[in-house]
Design a protein around this motif. Structure first.
Motif, PDB file in Angstrom:
ATOM      1  N   ILE A  23       1.009  -1.146   0.173  1.00  0.00           N
ATOM      2  CA  ILE A  23       0.031  -0.180   0.175  1.00  0.00           C
ATOM      3  C   ILE A  23       0.454   1.288  -0.092  1.00  0.00           C
ATOM      4  O   ILE A  23       0.651   2.368  -0.435  1.00  0.00           O
ATOM      5  N   SER A  24       2.051   1.544   0.936  1.00  0.00           N
ATOM      6  CA  SER A  24       2.663   2.670   0.659  1.00  0.00           C
ATOM      7  C   SER A  24       3.457   2.173  -0.852  1.00  0.00           C
ATOM      8  O   SER A  24       3.923   3.837  -0.842  1.00  0.00           O
ATOM      9  N   ASN A  25       3.773   1.349  -0.851  1.00  0.00           N
ATOM     10  CA  ASN A  25       4.232   1.889  -2.417  1.00  0.00           C
ATOM     11  C   ASN A  25       3.334   2.190  -3.768  1.00  0.00           C
ATOM     12  O   ASN A  25       4.011   3.088  -4.221  1.00  0.00           O
ATOM     13  N   MET A  26       2.406   1.343  -3.152  1.00  0.00           N
ATOM     14  CA  MET A  26       1.096   2.265  -4.262  1.00  0.00           C
ATOM     15  C   MET A  26       1.504   4.095  -4.071  1.00  0.00           C
ATOM     16  O   MET A  26       1.097   4.477  -5.491  1.00  0.00           O
ATOM     17  N   ASN A  31       2.653   6.278 -11.094  1.00  0.00           N
ATOM     18  CA  ASN A  31       2.244   5.611 -12.777  1.00  0.00           C
ATOM     19  C   ASN A  31       1.077   4.809 -12.102  1.00  0.00           C
ATOM     20  O   ASN A  31       0.605   4.232 -11.248  1.00  0.00           O
ATOM     21  N   ILE A  32      -0.346   5.341 -12.961  1.00  0.00           N
ATOM     22  CA  ILE A  32      -1.689   4.877 -12.607  1.00  0.00           C
ATOM     23  C   ILE A  32      -1.433   3.467 -12.253  1.00  0.00           C
ATOM     24  O   ILE A  32      -2.247   2.525 -11.794  1.00  0.00           O
ATOM     25  N   TRP A  33      -0.877   3.067 -13.577  1.00  0.00           N
ATOM     26  CA  TRP A  33      -1.157   1.125 -14.559  1.00  0.00           C
ATOM     27  C   TRP A  33      -0.798   0.546 -12.766  1.00  0.00           C
ATOM     28  O   TRP A  33      -1.106  -0.529 -12.646  1.00  0.00           O
ATOM     29  N   ASP A  34       1.018   1.478 -12.261  1.00  0.00           N
ATOM     30  CA  ASP A  34       1.085   0.351 -11.036  1.00  0.00           C
ATOM     31  C   ASP A  34       0.719   0.390  -9.979  1.00  0.00           C
ATOM     32  O   ASP A  34       0.601  -0.910  -9.065  1.00  0.00           O
ATOM     33  N   VAL A  41      -2.708  -7.322  -6.217  1.00  0.00           N
ATOM     34  CA  VAL A  41      -1.819  -7.994  -4.562  1.00  0.00           C
ATOM     35  C   VAL A  41      -2.838  -7.652  -3.282  1.00  0.00           C
ATOM     36  O   VAL A  41      -2.491  -8.625  -2.127  1.00  0.00           O
ATOM     37  N   ILE A  42      -2.852  -6.764  -2.975  1.00  0.00           N
ATOM     38  CA  ILE A  42      -3.591  -5.509  -1.975  1.00  0.00           C
ATOM     39  C   ILE A  42      -4.790  -6.710  -1.562  1.00  0.00           C
ATOM     40  O   ILE A  42      -5.197  -7.297  -0.435  1.00  0.00           O
ATOM     41  N   ILE A  43      -5.906  -7.455  -3.023  1.00  0.00           N
ATOM     42  CA  ILE A  43      -6.791  -8.073  -1.930  1.00  0.00           C
ATOM     43  C   ILE A  43      -6.609  -9.734  -1.660  1.00  0.00           C
ATOM     44  O   ILE A  43      -7.618  -9.425  -0.877  1.00  0.00           O
ATOM     45  N   PRO A  44      -5.908 -10.325  -2.688  1.00  0.00           N
ATOM     46  CA  PRO A  44      -5.783 -11.423  -1.413  1.00  0.00           C
ATOM     47  C   PRO A  44      -4.553 -11.343  -0.318  1.00  0.00           C
ATOM     48  O   PRO A  44      -5.176 -12.173   0.697  1.00  0.00           O
ATOM     49  N   PHE A  45      -4.419 -10.187   0.147  1.00  0.00           N
ATOM     50  CA  PHE A  45      -3.862  -9.934   1.197  1.00  0.00           C
ATOM     51  C   PHE A  45      -5.088  -9.371   2.220  1.00  0.00           C
ATOM     52  O   PHE A  45      -4.273  -9.894   3.676  1.00  0.00           O
ATOM     53  N   LEU A  46      -4.821  -8.899   2.076  1.00  0.00           N
ATOM     54  CA  LEU A  46      -5.956  -8.277   2.551  1.00  0.00           C
ATOM     55  C   LEU A  46      -7.301  -9.313   2.949  1.00  0.00           C
ATOM     56  O   LEU A  46      -7.987  -9.567   4.116  1.00  0.00           O
TER      57      LEU A  46
END
Lengths: 53, 380
Positions: A23-26, A31-34, A41-46
């Motif tokens: 999340i901090s990287n986001m 870059n919007i695509w990144d 990645v966030i969804i499965p971890f959340l």
């Protein structure tokens, strides 16, 4: 304390840490695509954090 | 590609979007948690729960319904077990049909349709398995049942070990098999979640005085133990008679002995640890197989799959597989016919009686469909 509780605690902490990193990287990314890619990645971890498959 | 937008704002928007997706997925996930609607028919004399036998299960997802159908005249006591694996619907739908439609006149029938209730609370999304199965009744109304997974839900039983050491045999199996109820027998009260469920089922057998326990399953077409009955050594003769009875009706049912060194299975351990004679039956379910094509509710219910037809032509299946497939009615017809034959064999072997009405025959269920043997929702 049963060993599985220790393992569970470590697992949860690790999940929170990885979530924090992504999340901090986001937020740092310009870059919007990144940023959109981070969702994948966030969804499965959340879901794992709350024990939802 | 980079766009000229405020990256902090976009990050907040994307994070919000992620939360919305997670909430939607959560609602989808918990939609499988409520118990299925099973409507006890006129033959059900008592509806109990596993926790009535083992109170430690009360309030957990290990608790499940136990239906008793007792005749007015004493006779043999038979138990029908199903739903060890919640993705094998021919077993648990056969049990549900008996609960909703059958009436015992002599003897007692104990039915546990969803032995592993926890397995019904989640499914295999990565296998593209449907979460629910829908059945249409003759009046056009619908009944819905969950289509779960093979093992207990990891939110009830966690974590999986690297290697599952089966109790009490110390047999080693892969880690995720620790949540497989059909590897957990005879179970123990102070064991894992799944072992406690197995222990409770054993207690039901003991307290109800079960003489014959029949466990209903399904298997993939490429699996050799299919359209078969496995029997504990004390139930070999019984299973042989049932197999012959099935063949008289043009239904092949191969007979296999329970391997002594393969531990934890219902028919091995319940036969060893209780007075009951124990058998396990398998029908053919293509949705479990690895060479299947499109996987959806239709595959589970209609059992039609072009890849298995091709595999059959190459001699790679252990059951005949043609364009008609293996619809649920055909699979249930086999289970219900074998149940009737086993009950008959028990009465002859033990010189007792068991009379039951309302069990659909193989021809009837194939002609009328499953919906014709379910009660209308709202009707009691």
């Amino acid at each position: 304390m049963p060993i599985y509780l220790i393992v569970m605690g470590a697992y949860t902490l690790l999940t929170v840490y990885i979530l924090y990193l992504v999340i901090s990287n986001m937020f740092q990314s310009k870059n919007i695509w990144d940023q959109l890619l981070a969702v994948l990645v966030i969804i499965p971890f959340l879901l794992r954090l709350f024990f939802i498959k | 590609m980079s766009m000229n937008i405020n990256h902090k704002k976009s990050a907040w928007v994307i994070l919000g979007m992620t939360v919305v997706i997670c909430v939607a997925l959560t609602f989808n996930y918990v939609s499988m948690w409520p118990d299925d609607l099973i409507l006890p028919g006129p033959g059900v004399t008592q509806t109990k729960w596993l926790s009535d036998y083992v109170p430690e299960l009360k309030g957990t997802k290990g608790d499940t319904r136990v239906f008793i159908l007792e005749g007015k005249i004493p006779g043999a006591t038979i138990m029908l077990l199903s739903g060890h694996h919640a993705d094998e619907p021919a077993g648990w739908m056969s049990s549900i049909v008996l609960v909703e439609k059958a009436q015992v006149e002599e003897g007692k029938l104990v039915v546990i349709p969803q032995a592993n209730n926890s397995a019904f609370t989640h499914n295999y999304p990565q296998e593209a398995h449907p979460q629910f199965l829908h059945f249409t009744l003759p009046d056009g109304s619908k009944r819905v049942f969950r289509h779960g997974s093979r093992t207990s839900n990891s939110i009830n039983h966690w974590p999986d070990p690297e290697v599952f050491v089966q109790y009490p045999s110390k047999q080693k199996l892969s880690g995720d098999e620790v949540r497989n109820l059909n590897r957990a027998y005879p179970g123990r009260l102070n064991g894992t979640f799944t072992e406690r469920v197995a222990y409770a089922i054993k207690k039901v057998l003991e307290q109800e005085g079960v003489q014959l326990v029949i466990d209903l399953h399904e298997a993939q077409p490429e699996y050799p133990f299919i359209n078969a009955i496995g029997a504990h050594p004390r139930a070999q003769q019984l299973a042989t008679m049932a197999s012959l009875g099935m063949q008289m009706q043009d239904l092949d049912l191969s007979l296999e002995a329970s391997p002594e060194k393969f531990r934890g299975l219902s028919y091995r351990e319940l036969g060893d640890h209780t007075k009951a004679k124990a058998v396990l039956m398998e029908t053919c379910n293509p949705s479990q197989g690895k060479i299947r094509g499109i996987t959806d509710e239709a595959l589970v219910v209609k059992g039609i799959d072009a890849f298995y037809v091709a595999a059959d032509k190459l001699g790679r299946t252990f059951v005949p597989y043609n364009e008609k497939g293996w619809p649920l009615e055909r699979r249930m017809g086999r289970h219900l016919t074998a149940f009737t034959e086993l009950a008959l064999a028990l009465t002859e072997e033990e010189e007792t009686t068991f009379v039951i009405q309302g069990v659909p025959t193989n021809e009837e269920i194939n002609a009328k469909g499953v919906g014709a043997y379910l009660k209308k929702a709202g009707a009691m």
